[in-house]
Motif scaffolding. Sequence first.
Motif, PDB file in Angstrom:
ATOM      1  N   LYS A 296      90.435  15.654  62.088  1.00  0.00           N
ATOM      2  CA  LYS A 296      90.086  17.052  62.424  1.00  0.00           C
ATOM      3  C   LYS A 296      91.488  17.927  61.866  1.00  0.00           C
ATOM      4  O   LYS A 296      91.155  18.954  61.336  1.00  0.00           O
ATOM      5  N   ALA A 297      92.682  17.280  61.780  1.00  0.00           N
ATOM      6  CA  ALA A 297      93.667  17.608  61.138  1.00  0.00           C
ATOM      7  C   ALA A 297      93.392  17.946  59.727  1.00  0.00           C
ATOM      8  O   ALA A 297      93.870  18.855  59.188  1.00  0.00           O
TER       9      ALA A 297
ATOM     10  N   THR B  36      90.512  18.074  58.139  1.00  0.00           N
ATOM     11  CA  THR B  36      89.585  19.295  57.949  1.00  0.00           C
ATOM     12  C   THR B  36      90.199  20.663  57.931  1.00  0.00           C
ATOM     13  O   THR B  36      89.979  21.633  57.349  1.00  0.00           O
ATOM     14  N   SER B  37      90.999  20.620  58.931  1.00  0.00           N
ATOM     15  CA  SER B  37      91.927  22.037  59.271  1.00  0.00           C
ATOM     16  C   SER B  37      92.619  22.294  57.957  1.00  0.00           C
ATOM     17  O   SER B  37      92.524  23.461  57.672  1.00  0.00           O
TER      18      SER B  37
ATOM     19  N   ARG C 117      90.643  23.291  55.036  1.00  0.00           N
ATOM     20  CA  ARG C 117      90.076  24.737  55.116  1.00  0.00           C
ATOM     21  C   ARG C 117      91.316  25.662  54.982  1.00  0.00           C
ATOM     22  O   ARG C 117      91.021  26.728  54.423  1.00  0.00           O
ATOM     23  N   GLY C 118      92.776  25.192  55.465  1.00  0.00           N
ATOM     24  CA  GLY C 118      93.510  26.238  55.172  1.00  0.00           C
ATOM     25  C   GLY C 118      93.860  26.510  53.939  1.00  0.00           C
ATOM     26  O   GLY C 118      94.215  27.578  53.412  1.00  0.00           O
TER      27      GLY C 118
ATOM     28  N   GLN D 189      97.197  27.573  53.712  1.00  0.00           N
ATOM     29  CA  GLN D 189      98.033  26.426  54.101  1.00  0.00           C
ATOM     30  C   GLN D 189      98.183  25.955  52.476  1.00  0.00           C
ATOM     31  O   GLN D 189      97.397  25.976  51.605  1.00  0.00           O
TER      32      GLN D 189
END
Length: 440
Positions: free
Chosen positions: A167-168, A170-171, A174-175, A181
Motif C-alpha cells: 500500500k505504501a 502504491t501510494s 501515485r504520488g 512525491q
Amino acid sequence: MRRPMVLAGAVTVLVALSAASCGNDDEGIATAEVGRADVVEIVDAPASVVARAAATLTAPAEGTLARLAVTAGDQVAKGQVVAVVDSPTAQQRLRDAKKALDLAKRSTGGGGVRVDLSGSAKHLDEAAAKAFDQARAAVAYIADPALKKALLAQVDAAEQQYAAASKAVTSAVRGVQRGLQSIGSAMSALGAAQKLQAQQAYDLAKATVDALTLRAPIAGVVQLGGASAPATSGIDLSSLLGAAGGGQTPSTGGTASIPGVSQTVPEGGLVTAGTAILTVVDVSELGLVAEVDETDILLVKPGLDAEVELDAATDVRYPSRVASIDVLPTANARGGVAYRVRLTLTPPAGAPTPRPGMNAVAHLRVRQANSAVAVPAAAVFTAEGQVLTWVRGPDGKAERRPVSVGVSGEDLVQITDGLQPGDRVVVRGTDKVHPGDELP
C-alpha cells in the motif's frame, strides 16, 4: 446395545424364587413369589483402547534421513533429538534467501534509477498474491489441526505485512505520477517492500532448516514410521512464500505402501516433505473410546462405572469410568448413529497392560435399583399396549395385572407399581394362562 445384568446380591433372591416355585409340568406353567433384589442394567458398547497422546514426526523437506537417534520402543523426553534429516535443497534455499536478503538490505532504492514503478509494483503484487495462494494451498494438505492453524496464522501475518508495504508503494507511485512525491521516496518504499519480502523468505527457509533436526514434541514411547497413513504435517515451510519468483506448491508425499517392503525409513533412506519418520506415543495414561448407540446414549452420564473386556484378554475385567460424552454423533459400523463415550481405564494388578488400538467391549452400568421389588423377566409380557403379569389371586385363580417396570434385568425386572413382595406370579408359560385359570 443394552444388556441388563443382575448383581451378585440378587442371586439369593433368585434361589429363593426358584425354591418357592411350583407348577404343573404337564401344562408347562410355573409360579414364583415376588421378592426383593438388586438389579443393574448394562449397556454394551464396542470400544477401542487409546493412548493419552501421539505425535508423528515427518520430514520437513526432501532429502535423506542422516541420523536416527532412537530405536523402536525407546522412551524419550519432550524436546529430545530423535532424528536429523539432510536436505541439500533446503540448505541451498536458505543460502539463496540469505543472499537475496543481504542484497535487499544493501539496496538504497536510489532515486536516480529509471524504472517503471507502476509495472514493478504490479508485478511484485501479482507474484506475492500467487505466493500467498500457493502457501494456503499447501497448508490445506496438513492433517494436524494445531500445525495447520499455526502456519495459516504465519501466512496471514506475512500477507498483512506485505499488504501494508504494498500500500505504501502504491501510494508512493501515485504520488510520483501526480507530481506530489519524488521518485526517490517511491523507490525507497519499493525497496522497503522488497526487504520485507526477502526477510520473510529467509525466515521461512531458516525455519525449514531448523526443522531438519526432529525433536520429540511429547514424552513417550517411540514407534518407527507413522501411526497410520503417511502424515502431511511436515510441509516444506520455506516454499510457502518462496514461490513469489515462480516457485511451486510443496509436495506432501509420504512412504508408499508396498507389500513386502518395510514402511519405516532407515538411516540414509530417501524422504520427501511429509514422509513419516517416527511416532511418539504417550502411554502414561490409557483410556477407552466407546461408541454408544443413540437409543442408549441418554442413559449414559459422566461418572458412570463400567467394566471393560478386551478381545485380547477375555478372562480379565478392567475397571473403567465414563469421563465424557461427545455432543456430536458419528456414524457407526452398522450405518446408524452413535456417540463416542470416553472412559478412563485402570488395569488391575497382575493383568496384562492393554495396547493402544486394541478392541474391547465396554459394559456400562447405566441404571441400578437396590433392594427393589423384582420378578423374573419371564413373568412380564406386553399385550394391548400394556405391560402385564399373571398374578395368583386369593382364590388361587389367574388375574391379569398391569405393572410398571423400572430397571430391566436380564434375569430380573424391577416392578415399581402393581406388585408387592409375597405376591405370586406366573414365571413360565404365560402364553398358556387365561383369566380364571387355576394356578398352583
